[in-house]
Enzyme design. Structure first.
Site, mmCIF file in Angstrom:
data_model
loop_
_atom_site.group_PDB
_atom_site.id
_atom_site.type_symbol
_atom_site.label_atom_id
_atom_site.label_comp_id
_atom_site.label_asym_id
_atom_site.label_seq_id
_atom_site.Cartn_x
_atom_site.Cartn_y
_atom_site.Cartn_z
ATOM 1 N N LEU A 28 0.807 -1.232 0.000
ATOM 2 C CA LEU A 28 0.000 0.000 0.000
ATOM 3 C C LEU A 28 0.838 1.280 0.000
ATOM 4 O O LEU A 28 1.921 1.316 0.567
ATOM 5 C CB LEU A 28 -0.886 0.048 1.253
ATOM 6 C CG LEU A 28 -1.811 -1.128 1.553
ATOM 7 C CD1 LEU A 28 -2.754 -0.735 2.680
ATOM 8 C CD2 LEU A 28 -2.576 -1.595 0.338
ATOM 9 N N GLU A 30 -0.042 5.877 -0.089
ATOM 10 C CA GLU A 30 -1.058 6.838 0.380
ATOM 11 C C GLU A 30 -2.313 6.842 -0.503
ATOM 12 O O GLU A 30 -3.384 7.238 -0.042
ATOM 13 C CB GLU A 30 -0.474 8.251 0.463
ATOM 14 C CG GLU A 30 0.454 8.488 1.649
ATOM 15 C CD GLU A 30 1.892 8.118 1.364
ATOM 16 O OE1 GLU A 30 2.150 7.400 0.363
ATOM 17 O OE2 GLU A 30 2.774 8.523 2.141
ATOM 18 N N HIS A 32 -3.779 4.162 -1.754
ATOM 19 C CA HIS A 32 -4.643 3.122 -1.193
ATOM 20 C C HIS A 32 -5.252 3.584 0.132
ATOM 21 O O HIS A 32 -6.426 3.347 0.420
ATOM 22 C CB HIS A 32 -3.841 1.839 -0.930
ATOM 23 C CG HIS A 32 -3.207 1.225 -2.140
ATOM 24 N ND1 HIS A 32 -1.874 1.323 -2.406
ATOM 25 C CD2 HIS A 32 -3.743 0.494 -3.147
ATOM 26 C CE1 HIS A 32 -1.587 0.678 -3.521
ATOM 27 N NE2 HIS A 32 -2.713 0.161 -4.003
ATOM 28 N N SER A 180 2.646 6.434 -7.407
ATOM 29 C CA SER A 180 2.761 5.095 -7.986
ATOM 30 C C SER A 180 3.934 4.436 -7.288
ATOM 31 O O SER A 180 4.962 5.097 -7.049
ATOM 32 C CB SER A 180 3.035 5.168 -9.489
ATOM 33 O OG SER A 180 3.571 3.943 -9.934
#
Ligand code: PAF
Length: 312
Positions: A28, A30, A32, A180
């Protein structure tokens, strides 16, 4: 918070409150976490799925090198107030060799489709299985993967799935770079070059909000900004409708302008959404973090070679 491994066990733990699902492939960041927070604000029960779906990878080596850290994901989910982390085995998701594939070919033919054959079928199949098996009331997806979102919305309508698909804005670094997990594979210099994608998109968003509706002109605008940047190799800049991922000459329905470009070892994607109504055009440009992302980390295995858009 509970960790579950079967769909039946997960459903069994639901109460009467609406259930929100955030589907992920783990590792994960930020972006997510923002989806988890949106689900937490709107749903009584929040489930996060973590499953690295083999069907949506074009290359076996990409799948093998996909970064995994369930322990860290569970911690982040706990901090975000998630009730259940559903982390199934491959056997739970695919008990038999897959004979049923969900395909939305007309929406997959452009943009990401040609460079990632089979990817959207694999993604659509696993998302359909998660929605059918977990039966959430709402499911949350980021606008960063605009074509994925369009396909998920369409399959939910076409298959009469009762889950509401909730789009959420792209999360950006303070300087505009879309989050990303691949960003860590760029050098500091490449990272600066990569800003051409968001800069070009923001210029196009300004132009659209000022009344420019010519799709070719907006595409050309962002393409030129990318092409002028050192070390950026643009792949496409295209406007498409949200409903059909179809080309348009003029912005006249809800649409998005999406780009892909190679920067050093990574292939980056980004986009802005346009909502078009009688009052004009409003662009969803995404949300910048207040401080640089801290949730990326590089694992040595995946630090080698090319890094394709298979990672969100
Ligand atoms: O965007 C992703 O992380 C994946 O494509 C998804 C939606 C979890 C399906 O595997």
């Amino acid at each position: 918070m509970r960790i579950t491994s079967t769909m039946a066990e997960t459903r069994h733990l639901y109460g009467d409150a609406p259930v929100g699902l955030v589907p992920t492939m783990g590792f994960l960041h930020e972006g997510h976490v923002a989806l988890l927070e949106a689900a937490r604000a709107e749903c009584g029960t929040v489930v996060m799925s973590v499953f690295v779906n083999p069907l949506q990878f074009n290359e076996v080596s990409d799948l093998e090198h996909y970064p995994r850290n369930l322990e860290r994901d569970v911690e982040l989910a706990r901090d975000a107030g998630v009730d259940m982390v559903f982390a199934p085995s491959g056997e739970e998701m695919y008990p038999l060799p897959v004979a049923t594939v969900v395909s939305v070919p007309s929406l997959a033919v452009r943009m990401e489709g040609p460079s990632r054959p089979g990817h959207f079928d694999g993604m659509a199949t696993v998302v359909t299985k998660l929605l059918a098996g977990l039966q959430p009331d709402r499911a949350y997806f980021g606008r960063k993967d605009a074509q994925q979102l369009a396909i998920v919305r369409r399959l939910a309508v076409d298959l009469s799935l009762p889950t509401a698909i909730v789009p959420r804005p792209t999360m950006r670094e303070p300087d505009g770079l879309a989050l990303s997990s691949r960003n860590v594979f760029m050098t500091a210099e490449q990272r600066v070059s990569a800003l051409a994608l968001s800069h070009g998109l923001m210029e196009a968003a300004d132009a659209a909000e000022a009344g420019e509706r010519d799709a070719r002109l907006l595409e050309r605008l962002v393409w030129d900004v990318m092409a002028a940047a050192e070390g950026v190799d643009p792949e496409y800049a295209e406007v498409a409708t949200v409903r059909d991922v179809a080309a348009v000459d003029e912005l006249s329905a809800d649409s998005f302008l999406a780009v892909a470009a190679r920067v050093g070892p990574v292939r980056l994607i980004d986009n802005v959404h346009f909502e078009v109504d009688a009052g004009g055009i409003v662009a969803d440009r995404g949300i910048p973090l207040e401080r640089p992302s801290v949730l990326y980390s590089q694992d040595p295995q995946s630090a080698e070679g090319e890094h394709d858009a298979a990672r969100s």
